[in-house]
Structure formats: C-alpha cells, structure tokens
Design a protein around this motif. Structure first.
Motif, PDB file in Angstrom:
ATOM      1  N   SER A  48     -67.617 -27.931  -8.095  1.00  0.00           N
ATOM      2  CA  SER A  48     -66.939 -26.853  -7.527  1.00  0.00           C
ATOM      3  C   SER A  48     -67.877 -25.802  -6.922  1.00  0.00           C
ATOM      4  N   ASP A 169     -61.290 -30.513  -3.736  1.00  0.00           N
ATOM      5  CA  ASP A 169     -61.467 -30.393  -5.123  1.00  0.00           C
ATOM      6  C   ASP A 169     -60.538 -31.064  -6.141  1.00  0.00           C
ATOM      7  N   GLU A 170     -60.900 -32.220  -6.531  1.00  0.00           N
ATOM      8  CA  GLU A 170     -59.849 -33.141  -7.423  1.00  0.00           C
ATOM      9  C   GLU A 170     -58.446 -33.080  -6.952  1.00  0.00           C
TER      10      GLU A 170
HETATM   11 MG   LIG Z   1     -64.602 -28.177 -10.513  1.00  0.00          MG
END
Ligand SMILES: [Mg+2]
Ligand SMILES: Nc1ncnc2c1ncn2[C@@H]1O[C@H](COP(=O)(O)OP(=O)(O)OP(=O)(O)O)[C@@H](O)[C@H]1O
Lengths: 227, 391
Positions: A48, A169-170
C-alpha cells in the motif's frame, strides 16, 4: 513501449519519535504504459505504501520516482492534487464511496473539479456507470448496493476522468469469488480495450494471474520477477 | 474555490447535512432561536431609538422636581412665559381619559391649543379643521387612529370621561364636538386626544382647578435649550413647587436609559445565546468532520485540494448557520408584523428593520465561519495516508 512509471532506489521511511521504519528499501522498477501489474506480498511488506507513493498520496524519503516523465514527488501539494485528478484513478478495498450520495453523484465527484458543465458531468458519470454495467442503479445509495456493485461504482468513479493509470489496493479483497471475478473481468477489459495501465495489489494468486505481470514485495524489497 | 463553484458542491453539502438529521435539526434549531432573539431584540431597540429621535430638541418639559406626577400651579405658565429665550409655552394634564371602559385609556390632554399646535408641527391638521377647533371651546381634536377605531367623523359629539378629574356637578363626563382629525408625521402614533384646557379648567371643582400636569416650552434657539432650562428652574428655586426642566429628547433619553438597561440586558442575553449557538454549531462541525475523516481522505485522493476541502467545510458551516439564521430572522420579521400592530400604542416602531436584518446576515456569515474555522483547518491539514488508514 516506453516506461510510464519509473522508480530508482526508492526509499520510504516512517518516523515515530526516535524510531524510524524503512518500509520501502531501495525499489527500482519500470512499468510500461498498457501493462496490468499485480503486486503481491505478505502483509506489512509495503504494498500500500508503494501504491500511495505512485498515486502522489505520500512522498518518498529518497530515490527517483517519475510518472509519464514527471517527478511527482517534487510537485507542490496543490499541483499534485490537480495531477491526481487528471491522471490517476484509485480503487480501494473498502470501495470508499460517500454513503450520502447516489451512485451517480459518487461517480460525478472527480468531475466537480473540472470545468465541465453539469449536463456533461452527468453524461460522463452515466457513461462510466454504463461501462461497469450499473446504469440501472444510478440513483441508489451505496448501502442499497451489494459489495460487488459498490466496487463497480468505485471503478466507475476511478475511470470517469479517463486517467492513464489505475491504482487498485486489494479491489477484490472484500468480495466473494463470483463478484471478485466480475471485478477482475472488468479490470482486464479496462486494460485490454481501454488501454489503462493498472497496478493492482492482491493477496490472491488467482487474481494475480489475470495480470500481465506479477511483482512480489517482501520487507520493502522487490523479489526477482518470474515472467 | 471561486464562489460560483460553490453551486456545484451544493448537492454534496446538502447530503452532508442530511447525514445526521437529528443532530442537524437540533443545531439549526439552536441557531434559529438565537437569531429569532437577535432580531426581536433588534426590533425592540428600533422602537426605543425611534422614540428618542422623534422627541424634539427645541422643546423643554417643566415638571415638579420632586415627582412628575405632582401638578404645577397654573400661575407658573405666565411666569415661565416671561423667561428670556422662550418662543411659546403650553401645558398639558394627564386626566386618565377614556371613552367607554376605564381600563382602555387613551392619552388625552387638555392643552393651550394655539401654542400647542404651533409647537408640535409633527401633528398634521388641515387649516380649516385647525381653525374650527380653535373657534370652539368644547371642540375636540382626535387622532386618526382613534377616529378610525370608533368610526367617528367631524361634527360628532362624543362623551369623554376622566378617571382622575371630576366636574363641579360631580360627574366625570365632557361632551366634546369633533372639530379635527389629525395624523402624525412619518406615520407616527396618532392615538391621542386633545381639547381646550381653559374650558376644562372652568368645569372643574375648586379642589382640582388651576393645576398643570407639566409645562411645555419651545425655545427660540435650540442651542440655548439647556440655559433656558436652568433659568426656569432658578425662577422657582426655593418655592414650594420647585421645577425640573429637561429637553424632550433628554427626557426620552432618560426614559430610554431606564429601558436601555433592559436593552443592555437584552444585548447580553443575545450575546450569550450567540455564544452558546457558536459552541453548539462548532461542536456539530467538529463531530461531523471527525466522522468523515476517511471520506475527506477519499476526496483528497480524488484530487480535491486542501483549499477546496477548507472551503467545503466552511461552506457547510455557513450553510447550517444560514438556514437557522434566515428562518429565525424570518420568523422574527413575521412576528414583528403581527406584534407591531398590536404593540403600536405602547411601543411604536417595533419592527424588524432592514439594518437589523443586514447586520444579522453579517452575523450569520461571521458565526458560520467561526464555527467552521477549526474543523475546516483540521480537515485541510489531514494527511491522506493517515485519513485512509484511520477510516
Ligand atoms: Mg495494504
Ligand atoms: N503512516 C504510517 N506511519 C507509520 N507506519 C506506517 C504508516 N503506514 C504504514 N506503516 C507501516 O509500514 C509498513 C507497510 O505498510 P503497508 O500498509 O504498506 O503494508 P501492506 O503491504 O499494504 O500490508 P497489507 O497487505 O496488510 O495491506 C507496515 O509495517 C505499516 O505498519
């Protein structure tokens, strides 16, 4: 293809009092325009953090970082914000929609920063929702939508300004397999048919296989690539 | 953020207000009350000030020094007249006048008519009616407000009663003929009745005869008003009925000073209410920004700059204050219209005037900005990375 993203010896340290934590430890990397890159790695490895640096949400401690030839780390805050609005779309794990706004208004948000008149903003928001297959849910609030649908709204919001780079992000981290697959289909389509360069953080190897390239980050260091 | 841009953010601002309806409603409610009170206090003030402004500068009132309810001997009139620097004098008595019901008194004064009418040019009367009144010892001059209320016209004979004075025959009724109906300049209060002192005095029993409630003096030179006042008081010094002479404006101001302390209290209350309102809305704004930490992070991620975020929070705060403030002042204005008519007699000039409203708008903006300032700065300073992690 020329490199859209260019990193050399990128370092990011967090300081808490006397302690300093080196989260990214000298990353070097080039990502070409049109690539779909999956970024994997254990929790806390700095995925991240890297995404934040690439999106101009945070600044590196040292090293080189250019995107489209622009050293974004050196831009003043206001210019950086403007640059983000024009060039980057963010897609979050938790969708991060504004709960008080309808899907359409959520998607319209980034366009408020442009000079487009209201009607044109509406038209573009609808087109983006159309692209993600949610044209019939425009007036719904986030809490009236399923997780998968909310993430589609999130994607529509990310692409409505037609940015070159999508940072995810995911994006499927909170979704079941079926909805997750649909989101991945959509990202693949955006990459193949709309030429978006995508960097996607994921813990799921199946998701990573959709990408054209896989990167592994461990303790702030990139592992040797397997192409 | 240019002002015109705000329009496009209105749906966003509006949606923010609806996020916590109850809290927003209470906050707007407290702002509503604050501005209602502010505007009503303003109306009150307006009434006071108008009273002072309407009072003349070139007119003096001579009263008993001990108490203004004690009468002066009738002989004082001529003695005052002899003082240097005086243009004309008249007198008046408070007779507790009424028509049917003693509880519904109307300001009624027996006067020295010619001098009185010359002295009070704000009393508007046609030449013909003036002359007709002067020519009739039992004539009656009535204010338009009274004439309209009772449906009177010129020539009507009406029975005036006094709750204080009695005639020689023991009754308290004077049948007077309406010879004139007057208006007041600048739409002032015309709820007043006037008749001839000489006739009135002749009818009284000996015990009540030859008394003057107070003497009105018009000076030749307004700048000499105070000096003339001192001369008059000097004339009656050490007599059984010493006098106290003041300009009408000074009297009005003295009266207003008493009410003025009410004004000060009102002002203090309004300040306190504003302050409380400020705390309430600042708290609301602080809470609402804190709750939205991650949303603010998202907006910044999307490219909303720090100044835009700052402006949005300030705009939201001003919007809340504006809704409450406008509703409050609107309600006060409406109340002013209703009460204004009812209070016309006791508090003429009771109205929410434009100056109060404009000042109110300035307060709306100032308080809105003040309430939103700290949360706005915090929202502006919020780092995206921290905001997203916290959310
Ligand atoms: Mg992360
Ligand atoms: N603002 C911050 N201040 C201090 N430390 C931070 C901050 N942000 C991240 N870190 C630390 O940096 C390291 C990397 O965090 P990061 O969020 O990049 O990990 P990640 O790879 O995304 O993990 P996950 O898969 O759990 O999301 C962690 O040890 C984290 O605690």
């Amino acid at each position: 293809m020329k490199a859209l993203i260019h990193l050399r010896d990128l370092v990011k340290e967090y300081h808490r009092g006397e302690e300093s934590l080196r989260v990214l430890d000298g990353l070097s990397l080039d990502i070409a325009e049109g690539e779909f890159v999956a970024l994997m790695g254990p929790s806390g490895s700095g995925k991240s953090t890297l995404l934040n640096l690439l999106g101009g949400l945070d600044r590196a401690t040292s090293g080189e970082l250019t995107i489209g030839g622009l050293a974004i780390g050196e831009l003043p805050d206001a210019v950086l914000a403007r640059w983000r609005a024009d060039h980057v779309g963010f897609i979050f794990q938790m969708y991060n929609l504004l709960p008080v706004l309808s899907a359409e208004r959520n998607v319209e948000l980034p366009l408020l920063l442009t000079d487009l008149p209201a009607a044109e903003r509406r038209r573009r928001a609808r087109a983006a929702l159309d692209l993600v297959g949610l044209e019939h849910r425009m007036t719904h609030r986030p809490n009236e939508l399923s997780g998968g649908q909310q993430q589609r709204v999130g994607i529509a919001r990310a692409i409505v300004t037609d940015p070159t780079l999508l940072l995810c992000d995911e994006p499927t981290g909170d979704l079941d397999r079926k909805s997750g697959d649909e989101i991945l289909d959509l990202l693949q389509e955006l990459n193949r048919e709309h030429g978006k360069t995508i960097l996607m953080v994921t813990h799921d190897p199946r998701a990573a296989e959709r990408a054209t390239r896989q990167l592994h980050l461990d303790k702030g260091v990139l592992q040797a690539e397997v192409r | 953020m240019p002002f015109t841009r705000i329009v496009r953010y209105l749906p966003l601002l509006w949606a923010s207000l609806r996020r916590r309806r109850v809290r927003t409603t209470f906050t707007i409610g407290s702002i509503f009350i604050a501005f209602l009170m502010y505007a009503l206090a303003g109306a009150m003030n307006h009434a006071f000030e108008q009273g002072v402004q309407q009072a003349g500068v070139d007119r003096l009132m001579v009263q008993q020094k001990v108490s203004f309810i004690l009468p002066l001997p009738a002989s004082y009139l001529n003695r005052v007249k002899s003082v240097d620097g005086i243009e004309r004098v008249s007198s008046a008595n408070w007779i507790g006048g009424y028509l049917k019901d003693a509880r519904e008194q109307i300001p009624t004064f027996p006067i020295h008519a010619e001098e009185y009418l010359d002295m009070y040019p704000e009393l508007l009367l046609s030449r013909g009616e003036r002359q007709a009144f002067l020519d009739d010892r039992t004539g009656f001059l009535v204010g338009r407000a009274v004439a309209d209320a009772y449906g009177w016209k010129l020539g009507d004979v009406v029975p005036l009663k006094s709750s204080i004075y009695r005639r020689k025959d023991g009754t308290n009724v004077w049948n007077l003929t309406i010879r004139g109906i007057f208006d007041m300049r600048d739409e002032g209060d015309s709820r007043q009745l006037l008749f001839h002192y000489e006739y009135f005095n002749e009818t009284l029993s000996d015990s009540q005869k030859d008394r003057l409630g107070w003497i009105m003096v018009q000076v030749k030179d307004p700048s000499q008003a105070d000096a003339v006042g001192h001369r008059i008081d000097a004339l009656f010094a050490n007599s059984p009925a010493e006098t106290k002479t003041q300009t009408e404006r000074a009297m009005a101001q003295g009266f207003m000073k008493q009410i003025g302390s009410i004004g000060t209290i009102l002002g203090a209350v309004v300040s306190a209410v504003f302050f409380t309102m400020l705390l309430v809305s600042a708290n609301t704004m602080a809470q609402s920004v804190r709750e939205r930490t991650s949303e603010i992070g998202v907006l910044k991620t999307l490219g909303f700059g720090n100044t835009t975020i700052l402006s949005l929070v300030l705009a939201e705060s001003v919007l809340i204050t504006a809704i409450g403030g406008l509703l409050g002042m609107g309600a006060a204005w409406f109340l002013g219209l209703q009460l204004g008519t009812a209070l016309k007699t006791y508090l003429p000039g009771f109205e929410v005037d434009p100056v109060t409203l404009v000042k109110g708008l300035v307060w709306v903006v100032a308080l809105g900005l003040a309430a939103g300032a700290w949360p706005a700065v915090q929202a502006m300073r919020l780092k995206i990375v921290d905001a997203l992690r916290r959310g």
